[in-house]
Write a protein that holds these residues in place. Structure first.
Motif, PDB file in Angstrom:
ATOM      1  N   GLU A 272       0.823  -1.216   0.000  1.00 42.87           N
ATOM      2  CA  GLU A 272       0.000   0.000   0.000  1.00 42.87           C
ATOM      3  C   GLU A 272       0.858   1.267   0.000  1.00 42.87           C
ATOM      4  OE1 GLU A 272      -3.755  -1.754   2.669  1.00 42.87           O
ATOM      5  OE2 GLU A 272      -2.507  -0.116   3.419  1.00 42.87           O
ATOM      6  N   LEU A 273       2.024   1.193   0.608  1.00 44.29           N
ATOM      7  CA  LEU A 273       2.871   2.367   0.787  1.00 44.29           C
ATOM      8  C   LEU A 273       3.968   2.492  -0.278  1.00 44.29           C
ATOM      9  CD1 LEU A 273       3.278   2.095   4.670  1.00 44.29           C
ATOM     10  CD2 LEU A 273       1.848   3.721   3.416  1.00 44.29           C
ATOM     11  N   GLN A 274       3.951   1.631  -1.279  1.00 47.13           N
ATOM     12  CA  GLN A 274       4.980   1.693  -2.312  1.00 47.13           C
ATOM     13  C   GLN A 274       4.762   2.897  -3.234  1.00 47.13           C
ATOM     14  OE1 GLN A 274       4.989  -1.381  -5.346  1.00 47.13           O
ATOM     15  NE2 GLN A 274       7.231  -1.353  -5.473  1.00 47.13           N
ATOM     16  N   PRO A 275       5.758   3.771  -3.390  1.00 54.51           N
ATOM     17  CA  PRO A 275       5.632   4.895  -4.328  1.00 54.51           C
ATOM     18  C   PRO A 275       5.594   4.413  -5.776  1.00 54.51           C
ATOM     19  CG  PRO A 275       7.307   5.341  -2.665  1.00 54.51           C
ATOM     20  CD  PRO A 275       6.952   3.886  -2.546  1.00 54.51           C
ATOM     21  N   LYS A 276       5.162   5.288  -6.657  1.00 57.63           N
ATOM     22  CA  LYS A 276       4.977   4.924  -8.054  1.00 57.63           C
ATOM     23  C   LYS A 276       6.267   4.494  -8.731  1.00 57.63           C
ATOM     24  CE  LYS A 276       0.881   7.791  -8.903  1.00 57.63           C
ATOM     25  NZ  LYS A 276       0.315   8.917  -9.694  1.00 57.63           N
ATOM     26  N   ASP A 277       7.412   5.047  -8.302  1.00 58.10           N
ATOM     27  CA  ASP A 277       8.669   4.695  -8.966  1.00 58.10           C
ATOM     28  C   ASP A 277       9.245   3.370  -8.477  1.00 58.10           C
ATOM     29  OD1 ASP A 277       9.781   5.225  -6.485  1.00 58.10           O
ATOM     30  OD2 ASP A 277      10.760   7.081  -7.098  1.00 58.10           O
ATOM     31  N   GLY A 278       8.588   2.742  -7.482  1.00 56.00           N
ATOM     32  CA  GLY A 278       8.991   1.414  -7.060  1.00 56.00           C
ATOM     33  C   GLY A 278       9.797   1.341  -5.784  1.00 56.00           C
ATOM     34  N   VAL A 295      17.552   2.058  -0.926  1.00 58.52           N
ATOM     35  CA  VAL A 295      17.751   0.688  -1.378  1.00 58.52           C
ATOM     36  C   VAL A 295      17.697  -0.366  -0.278  1.00 58.52           C
ATOM     37  CG1 VAL A 295      19.578  -0.856  -2.243  1.00 58.52           C
ATOM     38  CG2 VAL A 295      18.864   1.129  -3.567  1.00 58.52           C
ATOM     39  N   SER A 296      18.208  -0.091   0.911  1.00 53.94           N
ATOM     40  CA  SER A 296      18.260  -1.162   1.909  1.00 53.94           C
ATOM     41  C   SER A 296      16.853  -1.585   2.332  1.00 53.94           C
ATOM     42  CB  SER A 296      19.110  -0.764   3.108  1.00 53.94           C
ATOM     43  OG  SER A 296      18.576   0.356   3.789  1.00 53.94           O
ATOM     44  N   GLY A 297      16.023  -0.614   2.715  1.00 54.37           N
ATOM     45  CA  GLY A 297      14.648  -0.956   3.051  1.00 54.37           C
ATOM     46  C   GLY A 297      13.917  -1.556   1.875  1.00 54.37           C
ATOM     47  N   SER A 298      14.079  -0.952   0.695  1.00 52.46           N
ATOM     48  CA  SER A 298      13.390  -1.447  -0.502  1.00 52.46           C
ATOM     49  C   SER A 298      13.856  -2.853  -0.879  1.00 52.46           C
ATOM     50  CB  SER A 298      13.625  -0.488  -1.673  1.00 52.46           C
ATOM     51  OG  SER A 298      13.062   0.775  -1.411  1.00 52.46           O
ATOM     52  N   GLY A 299      15.146  -3.123  -0.705  1.00 48.28           N
ATOM     53  CA  GLY A 299      15.654  -4.457  -1.004  1.00 48.28           C
ATOM     54  C   GLY A 299      15.063  -5.505  -0.095  1.00 48.28           C
ATOM     55  N   PHE A 300      14.974  -5.188   1.185  1.00 47.41           N
ATOM     56  CA  PHE A 300      14.377  -6.135   2.132  1.00 47.41           C
ATOM     57  C   PHE A 300      12.887  -6.346   1.840  1.00 47.41           C
ATOM     58  CE2 PHE A 300      17.882  -4.710   5.159  1.00 47.41           C
ATOM     59  CZ  PHE A 300      18.622  -5.864   4.990  1.00 47.41           C
ATOM     60  N   HIS A 301      12.180  -5.266   1.525  1.00 48.47           N
ATOM     61  CA  HIS A 301      10.757  -5.403   1.177  1.00 48.47           C
ATOM     62  C   HIS A 301      10.583  -6.277  -0.069  1.00 48.47           C
ATOM     63  CE1 HIS A 301      10.039  -2.447   4.192  1.00 48.47           C
ATOM     64  NE2 HIS A 301      10.279  -1.387   3.457  1.00 48.47           N
ATOM     65  N   THR A 302      11.415  -6.030  -1.067  1.00 46.35           N
ATOM     66  CA  THR A 302      11.308  -6.779  -2.320  1.00 46.35           C
ATOM     67  C   THR A 302      11.584  -8.259  -2.104  1.00 46.35           C
ATOM     68  OG1 THR A 302      12.039  -4.799  -3.507  1.00 46.35           O
ATOM     69  CG2 THR A 302      12.104  -6.890  -4.715  1.00 46.35           C
ATOM     70  N   PHE A 303      12.626  -8.549  -1.345  1.00 42.90           N
ATOM     71  CA  PHE A 303      12.931  -9.944  -1.006  1.00 42.90           C
ATOM     72  C   PHE A 303      11.733 -10.624  -0.353  1.00 42.90           C
ATOM     73  CE2 PHE A 303      14.066 -12.596   2.709  1.00 42.90           C
ATOM     74  CZ  PHE A 303      14.496 -13.745   2.046  1.00 42.90           C
ATOM     75  N   ALA A 304      11.169  -9.965   0.647  1.00 43.40           N
ATOM     76  CA  ALA A 304      10.076 -10.575   1.400  1.00 43.40           C
ATOM     77  C   ALA A 304       8.838 -10.795   0.528  1.00 43.40           C
ATOM     78  CB  ALA A 304       9.725  -9.704   2.601  1.00 43.40           C
ATOM     79  N   LEU A 305       8.477  -9.796  -0.261  1.00 43.20           N
ATOM     80  CA  LEU A 305       7.285  -9.923  -1.098  1.00 43.20           C
ATOM     81  C   LEU A 305       7.473 -11.007  -2.160  1.00 43.20           C
ATOM     82  CD1 LEU A 305       6.452  -6.138  -1.599  1.00 43.20           C
ATOM     83  CD2 LEU A 305       5.320  -7.735  -0.039  1.00 43.20           C
ATOM     84  N   LYS A 328      12.995  -3.381 -10.796  1.00 41.19           N
ATOM     85  CA  LYS A 328      13.455  -2.499 -11.868  1.00 41.19           C
ATOM     86  C   LYS A 328      14.090  -1.237 -11.277  1.00 41.19           C
ATOM     87  CE  LYS A 328      10.888  -1.701 -15.492  1.00 41.19           C
ATOM     88  NZ  LYS A 328       9.709  -1.412 -16.349  1.00 41.19           N
ATOM     89  N   ALA A 329      13.492  -0.731 -10.221  1.00 41.85           N
ATOM     90  CA  ALA A 329      14.025   0.472  -9.588  1.00 41.85           C
ATOM     91  C   ALA A 329      15.318   0.166  -8.833  1.00 41.85           C
ATOM     92  CB  ALA A 329      12.980   1.068  -8.645  1.00 41.85           C
ATOM     93  N   LEU A 330      15.377  -0.967  -8.165  1.00 40.89           N
ATOM     94  CA  LEU A 330      16.588  -1.352  -7.445  1.00 40.89           C
ATOM     95  C   LEU A 330      17.761  -1.513  -8.403  1.00 40.89           C
ATOM     96  CD1 LEU A 330      15.177  -4.034  -4.972  1.00 40.89           C
ATOM     97  CD2 LEU A 330      16.311  -1.901  -4.301  1.00 40.89           C
ATOM     98  N   GLU A 331      17.510  -2.163  -9.508  1.00 42.45           N
ATOM     99  CA  GLU A 331      18.570  -2.440 -10.481  1.00 42.45           C
ATOM    100  C   GLU A 331      19.190  -1.144 -11.006  1.00 42.45           C
ATOM    101  OE1 GLU A 331      20.319  -3.314 -14.433  1.00 42.45           O
ATOM    102  OE2 GLU A 331      18.547  -2.086 -14.004  1.00 42.45           O
ATOM    103  N   LYS A 332      18.385  -0.102 -11.102  1.00 37.44           N
ATOM    104  CA  LYS A 332      18.891   1.191 -11.575  1.00 37.44           C
ATOM    105  C   LYS A 332      19.812   1.863 -10.553  1.00 37.44           C
ATOM    106  CE  LYS A 332      14.889   2.185 -14.512  1.00 37.44           C
ATOM    107  NZ  LYS A 332      13.669   3.031 -14.677  1.00 37.44           N
TER     108      LYS A 332
END
Length: 379
Positions: A272-278, A295-305, A328-332
């Motif tokens: 629900e809280l993910q911004p449009k850019d990922g 990236v650190s928080g986003s990486g952990f969220h992505t792994f879990a999901l 896609k956003a992390l890779e950038k």
């Protein structure tokens, strides 16, 4: 007229070519070969640029090498196993020194994994891990006794939400590896203490510590926009820790439903809280405070999901778009040389990051995310 027509055709040809190339590049990021190459570049850069907060056995290295574990588990590439064995050997398989601090046994997740799948059974010395866990769980401690009255709420063993990544997955894996379920029960006892103290059932998020548990009049526990303060990486520690726990927890464990339900609840809220850019901002409820991805928080969220999709706990149709957008956003955020940027520095609350900011645990989060992206088998 003829020249104008030729010019228009040329422009349209280039335009559609660029659009096609853009689409191809967009899809390439999900190819297993591209993900593996990106992960290896991240590993190689990080191994060549070691960094830690306190020592090679501290929590930052623990989080990084947890990412290396997951990368090996997903790929079987011996480069990752070599890195795991090398660091464990040079650490003499030791933990860090603070026996009652959850951070200081996080490194043992990698030791346990090497002992389980790394080949030689006499290679890993698990005695330091066993000594730490027994002291941590069973020796008297000022926090467990509720005698530390600081504003952080150090009245329980795991008084900060990050701790739910650091020790519970180790206890869980140790219980599995040594066939001693008592350690799993101890994990559950202390985990629920943290849950009861820091989990906000209204917001479905974890406060980092008691400084951010709003009691109705504490202005310091609110963001400038009036929302409560919830740290992205803090919640990333929790949700990725839950995925690690569930990955090794027996299917018939008596308290497993608690962890599955909490994982699903957190997952729904995080999406629900993910911004449009990922990429999630460091402050989950006040993204405008530092309006850039981290990236650190986003990486952990992505792994879990992604783990939740891969293991049937999350509906693929609902969660896959968020996971794809996040990867896609992390890779950038990866530099050409392999370094992972946009990582918030060591901290305990939302703070900014930038293109060049990096930490080893950020690389660990990236490797964890990539490991589950590989299992999705996207084309």
């Amino acid at each position: 007229m003829k020249h104008k027509l030729i010019f228009k055709i040329a422009v349209l040809t280039v335009l559609f070519s660029c659009l096609g190339t853009s689409k191809m590049m967009s899809q390439k990021v999900f190819k297993p070969s591209a993900i593996k190459a990106s992960m290896l570049k991240a590993l190689e850069w990080q191994e060549a640029h070691p960094i830690f907060a306190l020592a090679p056995t501290d929590w930052t290295e623990g989080a990084y090498y947890t990412g290396v574990v997951r990368a090996h588990k997903a790929t079987g590439d011996q480069v990752y196993m070599a890195a795991l064995k090398n660091q464990g050997y040079h650490n003499n398989w030791e933990t860090y020194t603070r026996l009652h601090h959850a951070d200081d046994v996080a490194i043992s997740y990698s030791y346990l994994y090497v002992d389980m799948v790394g080949g030689r059974k006499d290679f890993v010395d698990l005695k330091p891990t066993a000594d730490f866990l027994n002291a941590h769980l069973y020796e008297p401690d000022v926090w467990k006794a509720g005698k530390d009255k600081s504003s952080m709420g150090r009245t329980i063993l795991w008084w900060w939400c990050d701790a739910l990544f650091m020790t519970p997955p180790v206890l869980n894996l140790y219980a599995k590896h040594t066939n001693q379920p008592k350690y799993l029960d101890e994990m559950h006892k202390f985990y629920t203490q943290t849950y009861n103290q820091l989990y906000d059932k209204e917001e479905r998020l974890f406060a980092r510590d008691m400084r951010f548990v709003w009691k109705g009049s504490d202005k310091d526990a609110k963001e400038p926009n009036g929302e409560k303060i919830f740290w992205s990486r803090g919640n990333g520690w929790v949700i990725s820790g839950l995925a690690l726990i569930l990955d090794d927890m027996p299917k018939d464990y008596k308290h497993r439903a608690f962890y599955e339900n909490l994982f699903k609840e957190l997952s729904a809220r995080i999406v629900e809280l993910q911004p449009k850019d990922g990429l999630w901002r460091t402050s989950l409820l006040c993204p405008e405070a530092y309006d850039h991805g981290e990236v650190s928080g986003s990486g952990f969220h992505t792994f879990a999901l992604a783990w939740g999709i891969n293991n049937g706990l999350l509906d693929k149709e609902t969660y896959l778009p968020a996971v794809k957008k996040a990867w896609k956003a992390l890779e950038k955020c990866q530099h050409e040389d392999g370094r992972i940027g946009w990582v918030q520095n060591i901290g305990a609350s939302p703070e900014p990051a930038n293109k060049d900011s990096w930490q080893n645990f950020g690389t660990g989060a990236y490797l964890m995310a990539g490991s589950e992206m590989l299992k999705l088998q996207l084309k």
